[in-house]
Design an enzyme around this catalytic site. Structure first.
Site, PDB file in Angstrom:
ATOM      1  N   GLU A  32     -22.413 105.210 -23.151  1.00 25.30           N
ATOM      2  CA  GLU A  32     -23.168 106.451 -23.367  1.00 25.30           C
ATOM      3  C   GLU A  32     -23.743 106.983 -22.050  1.00 25.30           C
ATOM      4  O   GLU A  32     -23.874 108.201 -21.864  1.00 25.30           O
ATOM      5  CB  GLU A  32     -24.259 106.266 -24.433  1.00 25.30           C
ATOM      6  CG  GLU A  32     -25.199 105.078 -24.243  1.00 25.30           C
ATOM      7  CD  GLU A  32     -24.691 103.800 -24.921  1.00 25.30           C
ATOM      8  OE1 GLU A  32     -23.543 103.394 -24.604  1.00 25.30           O
ATOM      9  OE2 GLU A  32     -25.440 103.210 -25.723  1.00 25.30           O
ATOM     10  N   CYS A  43     -30.511 102.513 -23.105  1.00 28.21           N
ATOM     11  CA  CYS A  43     -29.772 103.758 -23.225  1.00 28.21           C
ATOM     12  C   CYS A  43     -30.541 104.794 -24.024  1.00 28.21           C
ATOM     13  O   CYS A  43     -30.355 106.001 -23.838  1.00 28.21           O
ATOM     14  CB  CYS A  43     -28.431 103.498 -23.891  1.00 28.21           C
ATOM     15  SG  CYS A  43     -27.368 102.491 -22.849  1.00 28.21           S
TER      16      CYS A  43
END
EC number: 3.5.4.26
Lengths: 363, 363
Positions: free
Chosen positions: B55, B87
């Protein structure tokens, strides 16, 4: 007429021939179609030995219209007198102008002769249309005519780890109901089902076809070297039972015969029934296709002797563990060069099982 | 946005994730895509532990365009600090307005927490899109996180009659080159390849991946209760070799360690290595997927203990006869109720062989 049309009409003749599977012994199955101006004007299949041949039925239906037509036959027509008059004569008198055949007849009394007669009378003959498909229908008949042996299929239900019964004999059920149902068609198609007396002792099976009259059941043949079978075994209470044996130390023969069982003595080899002689005997009884349903001993011996043509293995997604019975006790190999190669013919799913049909590649 | 588009973009993310297979240990493989107005504006996959998460790569590529976009991730994003910053923080700061995930993270440090944080900040979260497909990619990671055991595949080459080597050990070659080539992908995907010292004695294999650098090879783990391995064995001349043993009656340990082999003592059970402890040890070494390539003894023991998750069987159309070695020496069953059931996952042809992938159904 284009080859595509030949193929199309022959496929129809083959589908007719299939209707006779398992019913025409000792004859092959045959289908025939008479076609004129691309229209089918007559059709038929051989339904039973002694009954009309397929081409006779097709020409009868076509009647006077047969004149100038094309006749499709899955097998070369006979030119000799058997239980019925020769078909070649009828074809000649019918006015058919073209004959298309799939396979030639392996019977030495017929082979090529029927087609030669037709050609000598000016009839155009086309051969080998869908030949392999047509031969596959009569694989047993071809085997018997060319090798004096039946075509032998062995059906085995196995686990993924190659086991066919637990050490204590328990094997109910390895495979799914769908697989067991499929076995019925192979039994119905066979002229005879061969098993060993060990399987009778262990499972006491009937080896019959469900929903089929007693008199229409295939012959059940039991290899029983020393006539050790229990006279009370379920299989003996049926019709069409043959016991093949070498000796009778317990003097059971007369009782068994009184029960209606047919007894056939076979020579022994290495103190057990000579399986090559047994198979030749099955051929001389005019059995075209034989289905073996037995344990690892008889199956392994037949395999070792090169007497198995085809394996039908129903493989269930289960594991039966370390000391269960294998598929074959024989042969014993000492080098990978001795491995027996198989050719996959068909693989499909029955329930959760895989059914694998494989031909044994003979060295 | 319709569910069909969700599926389509997630399939793309999954195909990205696959590029990391076999390379991200101890991490799961992950793919991610940032999408705005149905156009992909960023994508990435996790390539190696310590490197950027998927991501992160997708959002970096999207840059300022990430604001208002939808982020597709095959696995729930992490909310904790590992080797890289969490993240979730990056997603929040990027301006993403919707997050679509396939599977939630089984890691107890993450499970559900990452998604909860996103929701609490007003981000719309969609879960379970192509969940099963995404989980299948990380089956080993999931197993380790939830059961403290690796996902164990056992690869076996077998004949139709369930034999894996002749009695004299000869097994070259049961299967086709196509099958042996396919084995390479399973080795490459595995974190470790497990075998028994018996296989080393018999075949002296390397168990390596062709055309792969020494340092990138999977770990080869040998179960060797009494350290009976020959120090000259080919496998010991490579990197990434682990020997698991119980005792060292021949005082080989120091020589082996000098050769660069890692030795790990394991407790014994019934005078052989305790395989449950061995598997837990493999999990604590952070091995997600383990490929077993061994003989019928180790394979049978693992099966009996319920330590095999999946079987990959390459079945060749050959028969190896009556006294060849089976797939499994264990368990020993006394009733068909004890049979081990398998679930067919995939069946396909490799050369003349069938490759069957089956999951062991645990009771």
């Amino acid at each position: 007429m284009s080859h595509d049309l030949h193929t199309e009409f022959m496929a129809l003749a083959i589908s007719l021939a299939k209707q006779g599977l398992g019913k025409t012994q000792p004859n092959p199955v045959v289908g025939a179609i008479a076609v004129k101006d691309s229209v089918v004007i007559g059709s038929g299949f051989h339904a039973k030995a002694g009954k009309d041949h397929a081409e006779v039925l097709a020409l009868k239906e076509a009647g006077a219209g047969a004149k100038g037509s094309t006749l499709y036959i899955t097998l070369e027509p006979c030119g000799h007198v058997g239980k019925t008059p020769p078909c070649v004569d009828l074809i000649l008198s019918s006015g058919v102008t073209k004959v298309v055949v799939a396979s030639s007849d392996p019977n030495p009394l017929v082979n090529g002769k029927g087609l030669a007669v037709l050609r000598s009378h000016g009839i155009e003959v086309v051969e080998d249309v869908l030949r392999l498909q047509a031969e596959a229908l009569n694989t047993g008949f071809f085997s018997r005519m060319t090798k004096n042996l039946p075509y032998v299929r062995s059906k085995i239900a196995s686990s993924i780890d190659g086991r066919t019964a637990l050490a204590n004999g328990d094997s109910q059920w390895i495979t799914s109901e769908a697989s067991r149902q499929d076995v019925q068609q192979w039994r119905a198609r066979a002229c005879a089902i061969l098993t060993g007396v060990g399987t009778i002792h262990k499972d006491n099976p009937r080896l019959n076809v469900r929903n089929l009259d007693e008199s229409d059941q295939p012959f059940r043949v039991i290899a029983d070297t020393h006539l050790s079978i229990d006279p009370e075994a379920q299989i003996l209470k049926q019709k069409n039972i043959i016991l093949m044996f070498c000796n009778d130390p317990h003097n059971k023969a007369s009782q068994l015969e009184a029960q209606g069982v047919r007894l056939i003595p076979i020579t022994s080899k290495d103190n057990r029934i000579d399986l090559e002689v047994l198979m030749q005997q099955l051929a001389s009884l005019a059995f075209n296709e034989v289905l073996v349903e037995s344990g690892p001993t008889l199956n392994g011996q037949l395999l070792e002797l090169g007497l198995v043509d085809e394996l039908i293995i129903y493989q269930a997604p289960i594991i039966m563990g370390g000391n269960a019975n294998p598929l074959f006790h024989h042969p014993i190999m000492t080098s990978m060069e001795q491995k027996i190669r198989l050719k996959q013919i068909d693989i499909r799913q029955f329930g959760e099982d895989l059914r694998m049909i494989m031909q044994v590649i003979k060295a």
